[in-house]
Design an enzyme around this catalytic site. Structure first.
Site, PDB file in Angstrom:
ATOM      1  N   ASP A  53       0.757  -1.210   0.178  1.00  0.00           N
ATOM      2  CA  ASP A  53      -0.044   0.073   0.012  1.00  0.00           C
ATOM      3  C   ASP A  53       0.871   1.172  -0.012  1.00  0.00           C
ATOM      4  O   ASP A  53       2.117   1.386   0.265  1.00  0.00           O
ATOM      5  CB  ASP A  53      -1.005   0.134   1.212  1.00  0.00           C
ATOM      6  CG  ASP A  53      -1.931  -1.038   1.133  1.00  0.00           C
ATOM      7  OD1 ASP A  53      -1.897  -1.918   0.207  1.00  0.00           O
ATOM      8  OD2 ASP A  53      -2.943  -0.781   2.102  1.00  0.00           O
ATOM      9  N   HIS A 104      -5.877   3.208  -3.983  1.00  0.00           N
ATOM     10  CA  HIS A 104      -5.863   3.356  -2.783  1.00  0.00           C
ATOM     11  C   HIS A 104      -6.175   4.751  -2.563  1.00  0.00           C
ATOM     12  O   HIS A 104      -5.615   5.369  -1.677  1.00  0.00           O
ATOM     13  CB  HIS A 104      -4.464   2.979  -2.404  1.00  0.00           C
ATOM     14  CG  HIS A 104      -4.113   2.795  -0.949  1.00  0.00           C
ATOM     15  ND1 HIS A 104      -5.608   2.435   0.106  1.00  0.00           N
ATOM     16  CD2 HIS A 104      -3.582   3.208   0.143  1.00  0.00           C
ATOM     17  CE1 HIS A 104      -5.116   2.364   1.135  1.00  0.00           C
ATOM     18  NE2 HIS A 104      -3.761   2.892   1.347  1.00  0.00           N
ATOM     19  N   HIS A 108      -5.102   9.789  -0.082  1.00  0.00           N
ATOM     20  CA  HIS A 108      -5.052   8.996   1.320  1.00  0.00           C
ATOM     21  C   HIS A 108      -5.210   9.939   2.521  1.00  0.00           C
ATOM     22  O   HIS A 108      -4.516  10.068   3.360  1.00  0.00           O
ATOM     23  CB  HIS A 108      -3.468   8.500   1.350  1.00  0.00           C
ATOM     24  CG  HIS A 108      -3.363   7.155   2.194  1.00  0.00           C
ATOM     25  ND1 HIS A 108      -3.689   7.094   3.542  1.00  0.00           N
ATOM     26  CD2 HIS A 108      -3.461   5.819   1.976  1.00  0.00           C
ATOM     27  CE1 HIS A 108      -3.749   6.181   3.796  1.00  0.00           C
ATOM     28  NE2 HIS A 108      -3.278   5.156   3.126  1.00  0.00           N
ATOM     29  N   HIS A 200       3.790  -2.316   3.051  1.00  0.00           N
ATOM     30  CA  HIS A 200       3.972  -0.946   2.661  1.00  0.00           C
ATOM     31  C   HIS A 200       5.117  -0.883   1.905  1.00  0.00           C
ATOM     32  O   HIS A 200       6.148  -0.932   2.743  1.00  0.00           O
ATOM     33  CB  HIS A 200       3.700   0.001   3.566  1.00  0.00           C
ATOM     34  CG  HIS A 200       2.458  -0.044   4.297  1.00  0.00           C
ATOM     35  ND1 HIS A 200       2.071  -0.789   5.336  1.00  0.00           N
ATOM     36  CD2 HIS A 200       1.153   0.796   4.211  1.00  0.00           C
ATOM     37  CE1 HIS A 200       0.720  -0.575   5.608  1.00  0.00           C
ATOM     38  NE2 HIS A 200       0.439   0.378   5.141  1.00  0.00           N
TER      39      HIS A 200
HETATM   40 ZN   LIG Z   1      -2.771   3.367   3.099  1.00  0.00          ZN
END
Ligand SMILES: [Zn+2]
Length: 238
Positions: A53, A104, A108, A200
């Site tokens: 992510d 995503h 964010h 991540h």
């Molecule tokens: Zn995230």
């Protein structure tokens, strides 16, 4: 105890229980209350999927891609649109090397779960447009920031026809104080057939952690597949 006190206590208990339910329904991406999310594959085979992510990241994403290439592993990247705009060449590389690129959100934003359905949809679409400009693909997979789901996100998903992807193993790789070795150990201990692992690529040492997960996972008989294979779903519009 008088009947009125009893009724008040019952009401209070119901109120507390309802609030606990609402917090859980929003905070757990796998609660499936507002949005149906895929959190693991339905398989008895030792197949698992790696997901990253928040990228692409200027320094660390390329190192992660190098490790994946060396081990011939396909992964899925849930990209932040603003980062896609900064590093479109990394997104093109992901697609070129067989990885799945997914949505995503554009920004964010910490307040994303509080936004209206229209604002949520616009932000998701803007990320989708950025990915399309960078790599020529229209992503159909979406992961909500922080794994938080609310009714507005559920409605946006229905309108856009996207699939929501959660996870079954959270690595907690964003905790800087944990050594990469201890994070790898945590993930390996929790491996199970069909697992979706949350990582991540923006984190320092992400490539070192990935190396350990792949080698130790394979030593335990696990193979690493991308989400299209694990879940048997369409990951792009076309
Ligand atoms: Zn995230």
């Amino acid at each position: 105890m008088s009947i009125i006190v009893t009724i008040l206590l019952v009401c209070l208990a119901l109120f507390v229980a309802a609030n606990i339910f609402l917090v859980w329904a929003s905070a757990d991406v796998g609660s499936n209350v507002y949005v149906k999310a895929y959190c693991k594959g339905q398989t008895e085979q030792r197949c698992v999927a790696l997901t990253f992510d928040d990228g692409p990241h200027a320094k660390n994403t390329a190192k992660v891609l190098d490790v994946l290439k060396r081990h011939e592993v396909r992964a899925t990247f849930f990209l932040v649109g603003e980062n896609v705009e900064r590093h479109p060449e990394l997104v093109a590389r992901m697609v070129g090397e067989g990885h799945i690129v997914a949505n995503h959100t554009l920004s964010h934003d910490a307040k994303f779960p509080l936004w209206s359905r229209i604002k949520v949809e616009d932000n998701i679409m803007a990320c989708s447009d950025a990915i399309y400009r960078a790599a020529g693909r229209r992503a159909r997979l979406f992961r909500p920031p922080f794994g938080v789901t609310v009714p507005a996100i559920g409605k946006a998903m229905s309108a856009l026809g996207h699939n929501v992807i959660g996870w079954s193993i959270r690595s907690y790789d964003t905790m800087r104080r944990s050594s990469r070795k201890s994070v790898a150990k945590r993930v390996i201990k929790r491996l199970h057939p069909g697992a979706i692992i949350l990582l991540h690529d923006r984190c320092e040492g992400a490539e070192e952690l990935l190396e350990d997960i792949i080698t130790q996972g394979r030593a335990r008989g696990y193979s690493f597949v991308a989400l299209d294979e694990l879940l048997n779903i369409q990951v792009y519009e076309d």
